[in-house]
Design a protein around this motif. Structure first.
Motif, PDB file in Angstrom:
ATOM      1  N   GLY C 129     -56.368  40.921 -12.897  1.00 40.81           N
ATOM      2  CA  GLY C 129     -56.651  39.628 -13.435  1.00 40.81           C
ATOM      3  C   GLY C 129     -57.175  39.606 -14.772  1.00 40.81           C
ATOM      4  N   LEU C 130     -57.539  38.334 -15.309  1.00 42.42           N
ATOM      5  CA  LEU C 130     -57.750  38.344 -16.679  1.00 42.42           C
ATOM      6  C   LEU C 130     -59.192  39.112 -17.007  1.00 42.42           C
ATOM      7  CD1 LEU C 130     -56.968  34.351 -17.103  1.00 42.42           C
ATOM      8  CD2 LEU C 130     -55.982  36.153 -18.300  1.00 42.42           C
ATOM      9  N   PHE C 132     -61.827  37.309 -17.338  1.00 44.15           N
ATOM     10  CA  PHE C 132     -62.469  36.353 -17.632  1.00 44.15           C
ATOM     11  C   PHE C 132     -62.830  35.580 -16.354  1.00 44.15           C
ATOM     12  CE2 PHE C 132     -60.587  36.789 -21.602  1.00 44.15           C
ATOM     13  CZ  PHE C 132     -61.805  36.728 -22.470  1.00 44.15           C
ATOM     14  N   VAL C 212     -67.296  34.496 -21.286  1.00 40.30           N
ATOM     15  CA  VAL C 212     -66.825  35.344 -20.523  1.00 40.30           C
ATOM     16  C   VAL C 212     -66.332  34.766 -19.178  1.00 40.30           C
ATOM     17  CG1 VAL C 212     -68.366  37.129 -21.237  1.00 40.30           C
ATOM     18  CG2 VAL C 212     -69.032  35.774 -19.522  1.00 40.30           C
ATOM     19  N   LEU C 213     -66.642  33.432 -19.189  1.00 38.11           N
ATOM     20  CA  LEU C 213     -66.304  32.938 -17.793  1.00 38.11           C
ATOM     21  C   LEU C 213     -64.731  32.357 -17.771  1.00 38.11           C
ATOM     22  CD1 LEU C 213     -68.337  32.505 -15.561  1.00 38.11           C
ATOM     23  CD2 LEU C 213     -68.958  30.179 -16.467  1.00 38.11           C
ATOM     24  N   GLY C 214     -64.233  32.265 -18.964  1.00 38.85           N
ATOM     25  CA  GLY C 214     -62.856  32.042 -18.583  1.00 38.85           C
ATOM     26  C   GLY C 214     -62.547  30.352 -18.446  1.00 38.85           C
ATOM     27  N   ASN C 215     -63.428  29.653 -18.170  1.00 41.84           N
ATOM     28  CA  ASN C 215     -63.605  28.224 -18.499  1.00 41.84           C
ATOM     29  C   ASN C 215     -62.626  27.061 -17.847  1.00 41.84           C
ATOM     30  OD1 ASN C 215     -65.978  28.502 -20.080  1.00 41.84           O
ATOM     31  ND2 ASN C 215     -64.588  29.207 -21.657  1.00 41.84           N
ATOM     32  N   ALA C 216     -61.892  27.587 -16.876  1.00 43.59           N
ATOM     33  CA  ALA C 216     -60.925  26.411 -16.284  1.00 43.59           C
ATOM     34  C   ALA C 216     -61.865  25.656 -15.650  1.00 43.59           C
ATOM     35  CB  ALA C 216     -60.223  27.186 -15.086  1.00 43.59           C
ATOM     36  N   ALA C 218     -61.897  24.079 -12.982  1.00 36.82           N
ATOM     37  CA  ALA C 218     -61.775  23.869 -11.410  1.00 36.82           C
ATOM     38  C   ALA C 218     -62.703  24.555 -10.721  1.00 36.82           C
ATOM     39  CB  ALA C 218     -60.231  24.389 -11.307  1.00 36.82           C
ATOM     40  N   VAL C 219     -62.941  24.420  -9.431  1.00 35.59           N
ATOM     41  CA  VAL C 219     -63.747  25.169  -8.678  1.00 35.59           C
ATOM     42  C   VAL C 219     -63.268  26.483  -8.249  1.00 35.59           C
ATOM     43  CG1 VAL C 219     -65.169  25.043  -6.451  1.00 35.59           C
ATOM     44  CG2 VAL C 219     -64.454  22.905  -7.607  1.00 35.59           C
ATOM     45  N   ARG C 221     -62.234  29.784  -6.409  1.00 38.00           N
ATOM     46  CA  ARG C 221     -61.911  30.022  -5.057  1.00 38.00           C
ATOM     47  C   ARG C 221     -62.493  31.382  -4.861  1.00 38.00           C
ATOM     48  NH1 ARG C 221     -56.370  27.355  -4.626  1.00 38.00           N
ATOM     49  NH2 ARG C 221     -56.798  27.968  -6.883  1.00 38.00           N
ATOM     50  N   ASP C 225     -61.882  34.215 -10.011  1.00 37.93           N
ATOM     51  CA  ASP C 225     -61.413  33.101 -10.792  1.00 37.93           C
ATOM     52  C   ASP C 225     -62.269  32.692 -11.906  1.00 37.93           C
ATOM     53  OD1 ASP C 225     -59.150  32.761  -9.017  1.00 37.93           O
ATOM     54  OD2 ASP C 225     -60.038  31.514  -7.821  1.00 37.93           O
ATOM     55  N   PRO C 226     -61.620  32.136 -13.072  1.00 36.51           N
ATOM     56  CA  PRO C 226     -62.393  31.568 -14.087  1.00 36.51           C
ATOM     57  C   PRO C 226     -63.123  30.303 -13.537  1.00 36.51           C
ATOM     58  CG  PRO C 226     -60.221  30.997 -14.516  1.00 36.51           C
ATOM     59  CD  PRO C 226     -60.388  31.822 -13.167  1.00 36.51           C
ATOM     60  N   ARG C 228     -65.988  26.910 -15.042  1.00 38.28           N
ATOM     61  CA  ARG C 228     -66.638  26.416 -16.352  1.00 38.28           C
ATOM     62  C   ARG C 228     -67.880  25.730 -15.723  1.00 38.28           C
ATOM     63  NH1 ARG C 228     -63.572  22.020 -19.841  1.00 38.28           N
ATOM     64  NH2 ARG C 228     -61.956  23.575 -19.874  1.00 38.28           N
TER      65      ARG C 228
ATOM     66  N   HIS D 143     -51.211  34.555 -14.106  1.00 36.46           N
ATOM     67  CA  HIS D 143     -52.440  34.198 -14.801  1.00 36.46           C
ATOM     68  C   HIS D 143     -52.412  33.312 -16.119  1.00 36.46           C
ATOM     69  CE1 HIS D 143     -54.032  37.773 -12.321  1.00 36.46           C
ATOM     70  NE2 HIS D 143     -54.347  36.668 -11.823  1.00 36.46           N
ATOM     71  N   LEU D 167     -55.920  24.404 -13.418  1.00 38.12           N
ATOM     72  CA  LEU D 167     -56.670  25.390 -12.884  1.00 38.12           C
ATOM     73  C   LEU D 167     -56.604  26.750 -14.097  1.00 38.12           C
ATOM     74  CD1 LEU D 167     -55.880  25.763  -9.062  1.00 38.12           C
ATOM     75  CD2 LEU D 167     -58.173  25.304 -10.121  1.00 38.12           C
ATOM     76  N   THR D 168     -55.938  26.239 -14.968  1.00 37.16           N
ATOM     77  CA  THR D 168     -55.855  27.343 -16.183  1.00 37.16           C
ATOM     78  C   THR D 168     -56.985  27.744 -16.687  1.00 37.16           C
ATOM     79  OG1 THR D 168     -53.601  26.364 -16.667  1.00 37.16           O
ATOM     80  CG2 THR D 168     -54.631  27.679 -18.237  1.00 37.16           C
ATOM     81  N   VAL D 170     -59.552  29.100 -19.726  1.00 43.92           N
ATOM     82  CA  VAL D 170     -59.616  28.135 -21.132  1.00 43.92           C
ATOM     83  C   VAL D 170     -60.307  29.042 -22.062  1.00 43.92           C
ATOM     84  CG1 VAL D 170     -60.445  26.232 -22.293  1.00 43.92           C
ATOM     85  CG2 VAL D 170     -59.063  25.967 -20.155  1.00 43.92           C
ATOM     86  N   GLN D 171     -59.519  29.399 -23.259  1.00 49.80           N
ATOM     87  CA  GLN D 171     -60.632  30.036 -24.155  1.00 49.80           C
ATOM     88  C   GLN D 171     -60.536  29.190 -25.604  1.00 49.80           C
ATOM     89  OE1 GLN D 171     -62.960  32.041 -24.006  1.00 49.80           O
ATOM     90  NE2 GLN D 171     -62.500  32.931 -21.891  1.00 49.80           N
ATOM     91  N   ASP D 184     -54.454  41.779 -19.386  1.00 45.80           N
ATOM     92  CA  ASP D 184     -54.216  41.584 -18.086  1.00 45.80           C
ATOM     93  C   ASP D 184     -52.713  41.440 -18.012  1.00 45.80           C
ATOM     94  OD1 ASP D 184     -53.667  40.546 -15.839  1.00 45.80           O
ATOM     95  OD2 ASP D 184     -54.544  38.575 -16.087  1.00 45.80           O
TER      96      ASP D 184
END
Lengths: 265, 267, 277, 259
Positions: C129-130, C132, C212-216, C218-219, C221, C225-226, C228, D143, D167-168, D170-171, D184
Motif C-alpha cells: 500500500g501507500l 500513508f 503521514v495520514l494520507g488525508n483521504a 473518507a472513513v 476501513r 487506509d488513509p 483525515r 491506490h 476515497l483517494t 490526498v497529499q 508503492d
C-alpha cells in the motif's frame, strides 16, 4: 514484570535513539556553518537557512514581547491582588482551558483576527501575536508558581517597613521570582520555535529576509514542512530538522538547568 | 551455647552486615530468635534495629543502594535460597505507621491470600478469622466493604495486623508498631502481641522500655550497628553485663531520641 | 491604599482580564466565522468541490487516530512510568527521564518529517500500500504522546505512599503483583489524568498526522487506509478556502474546540479526583 | 523610583517605536496563489530583485485563495495553475500565461502499464477501475493519490480528465506524491512534470504521448492574474517573467516556456 518493563524501556529508548540518530546522521553532513549563515536561494533548494532562522527568532521574540507582560501581569494579579474565590478560579480555569486548545485553532484564530480582520496580512506581527496567545498559559502558570514561591515573610517584612504593596512587589517579589519567570519564558520560547500549525496560516512562507514586522517570514518548522513536502533535497530537510531539534533542546535544557532540577510540565 | 541457640532458633543471623550506599548501617550482627516468644530489639536512634528487622524479610531488596552480607537462617536454612515472595509470606510484618491499602477493609485483609489465588468462601473465611485474631471483627463486621481509610489509627494498625495474620505467618516482625498510636490503641496492640506469642516467633523493635518489659521474653540491645548484649529480658533489662547497655538504660532521655528517629534508619 | 497600589491593581487586573479573554476570543472568532456553515456540517461526505461539508469522515479520522495512538501509547507510557517509578535504579531513571523530556520537547513537525521518511516507507514495505495510513498516524502520534503519559504516570505512581508498597511486599507480593494489584489501582486517578491529557494532545495534533495520514476524506476501513483528521483538514484546505468552504472549516474548528473543551474538562475532573485523595 | 519611571518610559517608547515601525512593510510587490507555481514565483522574485526590481513577496496559498487575496487587495498579483472560470473573467480578472505545466501521470517503476487513454484515466480516478488487472497489469487494488481540494493541479486534473473518487489519498505537495508513488507498486497519481522528472517513478503515456511531447493532453497554463489591465510594479514583474531571463527560469523549473 521487571524484565518486561525493562525490555519495554529498552525498546522505547532504542527506537527514540534510532530516530534521533537518523536525524543526526543524515542531517549532520549538511549542517555546516555555511548552511546556517547563508541566505536560501532557489526556493530553498540551494543556499542556507539564515533568513529562516532570523524569521523564527523574530517571531519567538515578538511572541514573548507580547505574552510576557500580559502573562506576568496576570500572574501578579492572581497571586498578589485578586481576592481569593470566584475571580481567581475563573481566570485560572480560562487560562488552563487555553492551554489545552489545539495549536491549529490558534492558527485559525490568528488568521481570522490578525491576518484578515486587522489587515496585518501574513506577517511576523500576525505570527507573533498568534504565538503569544498560545504561549500565555505557559507564561502565566510558570510566573504564578514563581511569584507564589516568594516567601510571605519577605512581603510582610516590606510591609512592616511601611512599603506599599506595589513597592514590595516591584522591589522584592519580582526580583525574587525573576529566575522562575525566566524559566517559563524559556519554555515558552522553546514551544514558539518548534510550532508549525499556529504560524502556518499566519506568518507567511516568504524566504526573503524580513525587514519589518509587517513582512512575511518563513519559520524554521514551516520551512521543514515545506522541504519535506518537496521531497527534493533530503539533506537540507534533515539538516533543517537537526537544527530545529538542537535549537529547541538547547532552550529546554537551559530552562531546566536554570530551574535547578525542579520538575516542570 | 550460641551454637545450640542457633540450631533451635526459628530465625537466626550470622555476621549480618548492611550497607546503604557506602555507609555501614549494620556491622556484623549474630542473633538467634526463638520460636513462640517475643524478642525485643532496643537501642538508641540510628542504632540499626530497624535495619536488622528489615533484613530478616529481605525488605532491603527493594532499595537500589542497600547491600546485605552475612547469613540469615529460617528454620536453619538460608533465606536467600527462597524467593523473596515465599519468604515474606512466611514472615509477616507490621510497620511504624499503619499503612492500609487504599481499598476496602475486606480487600485489605484479602490482599495476601488473593495473591495466592484464594477465592470465594475460603477467602471470606480467612478474612473473617484474621480480623477476629486481630480483635477487629466486632468493630468492622458491618462495614467490611467500606474504605479502610475511614478507620481510626488504632483500628488501621489492627487491620494491618489482620492483613499480616491472614497469611498465617510463622514469624511476625513488628517495627515500632505503636509509635503512631494513642495509649488506648497501644494497649490493645500489646494485648494482641501477648496473645500471638504462643503461636509464632515475634521480633519487636520498640522505643519504649516499658513495652519491652511488658512484652519481651528476650531483649537485644543494639548500638552503632552492633549487637551489644542479648539475653532473657529480665537479665538484660535488670542486670545488664555491658557498660553501654547500662549507660543506655540509665539515661532518662533515650525515650525522646528514639521517638525522633521516625524510621530514618530503615526507610 | 496607596494611589500607585490602586493603579497597579487596576492595571494588573486589566492584564489578567485580557489574558483570560483569550480562550473566549478564540471561541468567539471561530464560531462567528463558521456560524453560517454550521447546519452544513452534518453529513457523511466532505467534498468541497461539490459543496458537501459533512464532517463525519473527519470526526471518524480524528477519533480513530486518537484511539489508535492511545491504544499503543497508554500501556507503553504507563509501563514506562512504572519502570521509572518502581523498577529502574535512580541512575538509570536519571538517563531515561531526561531522554523522555527531550522527546516531549521535539517539535511535532519533526515527528511528522521522520514519520514521512522512515515510518511511511516502512509500512509500505511491510504491509504494502501507500504507507500513508491510519497506522502511520497512530504510530507517529503514539511516540509523541508517550513522554507525556510516562511522565504523568510516573508522578502519579510516585505519589503512592511508599509505605503501601512495603506493606504489599511484606505480604509476599511479587513486584508484578504489587504493581498490578496495588500501585496501579492506588494511582488510578492520576493515571486517568495522564490518559486524558494525552487524549487532548492527540486530538489536537495537526502537523505530524497531516504529514503521514494520507488525508483521504473518507472513513477508513482498515488501519492501512488513509484517513483525515479535523485538524489536518483545516491545515490542508484553509489556505485555499473561500466562501462556504472557508466557513465550513471555521465551523469544524469550532467543533474541534468543543471536543477539546470536553476533554480538558474531563482531565480537570480526573485531576480533581486525585487532589481530593 | 525615578530610575524606575525612566525605565518604564524607555520601554514604552521602544514599544511605540516598534509599533510605528510596523506601519509599512518593505515589500514592493505581493504575489499570492498557486502552490504549484510557488517555486517558479520565488525564482522569478529572486531574479526580478537581482535585476533591480522591487522587493517581491510570494506566498503559496493556492490558486483560488490567490484570487481572493487579489480581490481584497492583500496581494498585487495572483498566480493560478488553472484557467479562469467565466465568472472570474466577468469579475475583471485577467490571466497572463507565463508558462505551461505538464501534469504527468506517474506509477511505480515495476508497474508494466505503458500508456492509458484519457477515458481509462477518467475511469481509473473516478474509482470505476479498481484493480490493475483491468488494465492488463498484475492484479492488485489500485491506490489512487491526489492533491487536496483547492489545489490548481487538482482543479486542472478535474477539468482535463474528470472527477476524483472521494476515497483517494490526498497529499498537499508534488514531492510527497512522488515519494508515495515511489514506495508503492500499486499507486498512481498526477504531479507536475518538473517534480516527476526527479526520478523514482515511471511516467505513463496518455493517448499515446509521453508528457512533454507535443499533443500530450494534460497541459495547463500557469498564469499571473491581475484585476483589470496590469499596471505599475505588477506590469514590470509580468514583463520580466515573459522576458528571455524569466523564461529561462521557467525552463529551469521543468516547465514549458511560452516563448
Amino acid at each position: 514484570m521487571r524484565p518486561l518493563l525493562s525490555a519495554l524501556a529498552l525498546v522505547v529508548s532504542g527506537v527514540m535513539a534510532g530516530l534521533v540518530a537518523a536525524v543526526a546522521v543524515k542531517g549532520a553532513g549538511s549542517l555546516t556553518s555555511d548552511f546556517l549563515f547563508t541566505l536560501p536561494a532557489g526556493a530553498g533548494r540551494e543556499g542556507g537557512i539564515l533568513s529562516v532562522i532570523l524569521s523564527t527568532l523574530w517571531l519567538a521574540a515578538g511572541a514573548l514581547a507580547f505574552s510576557l507582560p500580559l502573562g506576568v501581569g496576570t500572574a501578579l494579579y492572581l497571586v498578589e491582588y485578586a481576592p481569593p474565590g470566584r475571580i481567581v478560579g475563573l481566570i485560572r480555569s480560562l487560562t488552563e482551558t487555553l492551554a489545552g486548545v489545539p495549536s491549529i485553532l490558534f492558527g485559525l484564530f490568528g488568521f481570522a483576527v490578525f491576518v484578515v480582520r486587522l489587515g496585518w496580512g501574513p506577517s511576523l506581527l500576525s505570527g507573533s501575536a498568534t504565538l503569544a496567545v498560545m504561549l500565555l498559559p505557559t507564561v502565566i502558570r510558570t510566573s504564578e508558581e514563581a511569584v507564589a514561591a516568594v516567601p510571605q515573610e519577605l512581603r510582610e517584612g516590606a510591609a512592616a517597613l511601611g512599603a506599599a504593596r506595589w513597592d514590595a512587589i516591584r522591589r522584592i517579589v519580582l526580583p525574587q521570582a525573576a529566575p522562575g519567570i525566566l524559566t517559563g519564558a524559556l519554555l515558552a520560547l522553546g514551544r514558539a520555535v518548534g510550532e508549525t500549525a499556529a504560524v502556518l496560516l499566519t506568518a507567511g512562507t516568504d524566504l526573503a529576509l524580513p525587514r519589518s514586522p509587517l513582512d512575511p517570514g518563513r519559520p524554521m518548522a514551516v520551512h521543514l514542512y515545506i522541504l519535506a513536502g518537496e521531497g527534493l533535497s533530503d539533506g537540507r530537510a534533515y539538516a533543517t530538522a537537526l537544527a530545529l531539534v538542537c535549537g529547541v533542546l538547547f532552550v529546554n535544557i537551559f530552562a531546566h538547568l536554570l530551574l535547578g532540577g525542579r520538575r516542570v510540565r | 551455647m550460641m551454637r545450640g541457640d542457633t540450631a533451635r532458633a526459628k530465625l537466626a543471623t550470622r555476621g549480618l552486615r548492611v550497607y546503604y550506599g557506602g555507609r555501614a548501617a549494620l556491622r556484623g550482627v549474630s542473633l538467634a530468635v526463638p520460636d513462640r516468644s517475643v524478642t525485643a530489639l532496643i537501642g538508641p536512634s540510628g542504632c540499626g534495629k530497624s535495619t536488622f528487622l528489615r533484613a530478616l524479610n529481605r525488605m532491603h531488596d527493594l532499595r537500589h543502594d542497600a547491600r546485605v552480607e552475612g547469613r540469615i537462617l529460617l528454620d536453619g536454612r538460608p533465606i536467600d535460597r527462597l524467593p523473596p515472595e515465599v519468604l515474606r509470606r512466611r514472615i509477616g510484618m507490621l510497620f511504624q505507621r499503619p499503612n492500609p491499602f487504599p481499598m476496602s477493609i475486606f480487600q485489605n485483609v484479602a490482599f495476601g491470600p488473593a495473591l495466592l489465588g484464594v477465592r470465594g468462601k475460603e477467602l471470606e473465611r480467612i478474612v473473617c478469622s484474621a480480623l477476629q485474631r486481630a480483635a477487629l471483627w466486632n468493630e468492622v463486621k458491618g462495614r467490611l466493604h467500606q474504605h479502610a481509610g475511614g478507620l481510626s489509627g488504632g483500628q488501621q494498625q489492627r487491620l494491618c495486623l489482620a492483613r499480616a495474620l491472614a497469611m498465617e505467618p510463622e514469624v511476625l516482625l513488628l517495627d515500632e508498631p505503636c509509635s503512631a498510636l494513642d495509649p488506648g490503641a497501644t494497649e490493645e496492640i500489646e494485648r494482641l502481641i501477648a496473645e500471638l506469642r504462643c503461636s509464632m516467633a515475634i521480633v519487636l523493635v520498640t522505643h519504649s522500655l516499658e513495652q519491652a518489659r511488658r512484652l519481651a521474653d528476650r531483649v537485644a540491645f543494639f548500638q552503632d550497628g552492633r549487637l551489644v548484649e542479648e539475653g532473657p529480658a529480665a537479665e538484660v533489662l535488670e542486670r545488664p553485663q555491658q557498660q553501654e547497655t547500662r549507660r543506655f538504660l540509665a539515661r532518662g532521655d533515650w525515650h525522646r531520641t528514639c521517638r525522633g528517629n521516625g524510621g530514618s534508619q530503615g526507610e | 491604599m496607596d494611589v500607585r497600589d490602586r493603579l497597579a491593581r487596576a492595571a494588573l487586573a486589566a492584564l489578567a482580564a485580557v489574558a483570560s479573554a483569550g480562550v473566549l476570543l478564540i471561541a468567539l472568532a471561530v464560531t462567528v466565522e463558521g456560524w453560517p456553515a454550521l447546519p452544513h456540517l452534518f453529513g457523511a461526505v466532505w467534498s468541497p468541490e461539490d459543496g458537501k461539508f459533512g464532517v463525519l469522515p473527519l470526526l471518524a479520522g480524528s477519533a480513530l487516530v486518537t484511539l489508535g495512538s492511545l491504544t499503543l501509547a497508554v500501556p507503553a507510557g504507563i509501563g514506562l512510568g512504572l519502570f521509572l517509578a518502581d523498577v529502574a535504579s535512580p541512575r538509570l531513571a536519571g538517563v531515561v527521564r531526561p531522554a523522555l523530556q527531550g522527546m516531549a520537547a521535539v517539535p511535532s513537525v519533526v515527528f511528522g518529517f521522520l514519520g514521512l521518511n522512515l515510518i511511511v516507507p516502512w509500512i509500505s514495505r511491510v504491509f504494502g500500500g501507500l504507507g500513508f495510513s491510519l497506522l502511520a498516524g497512530c504510530l507517529v502520534l503514539a511516540f509523541m504522546v508517550l513522554p507525556t503519559i510516562a511522565a504523568v504516570s510516573e508522578d502519579a505512581l510516585r505519589a503512592v505512599d511508599p509505605a503501601l508498597r512495603e506493606g504489599a511486599y511484606a505480604l509476599g507480593a511479587t513486584p508484578g503483583q504489587v504493581a498490578w494489584r496495588l500501585l496501579l489501582p492506588a494511582a488510578k486517578s492520576g493515571l486517568t489524568a495522564a490518559v486524558v491529557l494525552a487524549l487532548g494532545r492527540a486530538l489536537g495534533e495537526t502537523m505530524a498526522v497531516l504529514m503521514v495520514l494520507g488525508n483521504a476524506a473518507a472513513v477508513p476501513r482498515s488501519p492501512l487506509d488513509p484517513a483525515r483528521t479535523l485538524t489536518g483538514n483545516i491545515a490542508l484546505e484553509m489556505a485555499y478556502a473561500a466562501g462556504r468552504h472557508r466557513e465550513a472549516l471555521f465551523a469544524s474548528g469550532a467543533l474541534l474546540l468543543l471536543l477539546n473543551l470536553a476533554v480538558t474538562q474531563a482531565a480537570r475532573l480526573a485531576a480533581g479526583g486525585r487532589a481530593a485523595r | 523610583m525615578r530610575a524606575y519611571t525612566r525605565q518604564t518610559v524607555l520601554i514604552l517608547s521602544l514599544l511605540a517605536a516598534l509599533l510605528a515601525g510596523c506601519g509599512r512593510s518593505s515589500v514592493g510587490l505581493r504575489i499570492a496563489g498557486s502552490t504549484s507555481l510557488q517555486p517558479l514565483a520565488e525564482m522569478l522574485a529572486e531574479g526580478y530583485q537581482a535585476a533591480g526590481g522591487a522587493r517581491v513577496s510570494a506566498q503559496g496559498v493556492g490558486s483560488t485563495a490567490g484570487l481572493q487575496a487579489l480581490r481584497t487587495g492583500v496581494a498585487d498579483l495572483a498566480t493560478i495553475s488553472r484557467r479562469l472560470t467565466p465568472e472570474e473573467v466577468r469579475e475583471g480578472f485577467r490571466a497572463h500565461v507565463i508558462a505551461w505545466d505538464v501534469l504527468a501521470i506517474a506509477v511505480h517503476p515495476s508497474n508494466p502499464v505503458e500508456g492509458l487513454t484519457l477515458a481509462e484515466l477518467r475511469r481509473l480516478f473516478s474509482g470505476e477501475i479498481r484493480d490493475w488487472a483491468e488494465l492488463g497489469s498484475p492484479a492488485g487494488r489500485v491506490h489512487l493519490i491526489s492533491r487536496e481540494a483547492g489545489s490548481g493541479s487538482r482543479e486542472a486534473f478535474r477539468e482535463l480528465v474528470g472527477p476524483i473518487h472521494p476515497l483517494t489519498a490526498v497529499q498537499n505537495s508534488n514531492g510527497v506524491i512522488r515519494l508515495a508513488i515511489r514506495n508503492d507498486p500499486a499507486a498512481v497519481g498526477y504531479l507536475s512534470l518538473g517534480v516527476a522528472r526527479a526520478g523514482g517513478v515511471k511516467l505513463v503515456r496518455v493517448d499515446g504521448r509521453l508528457p512533454g511531447e507535443p499533443g500530450y493532453p494534460l497541459v495547463r497554463p500557469l498564469s499571473l492574474v491581475t484585476l483589470g489591465p496590469p499596471s505599475g510594479e505588477a506590469r514590470a514583474f509580468l514583463m520580466y517573467a515573459l522576458s528571455p531571463a524569466g523564461q529561462r527560469l521557467v525552463a529551469d523549473e521543468g516547465l514549458l516556456p511560452v516563448r
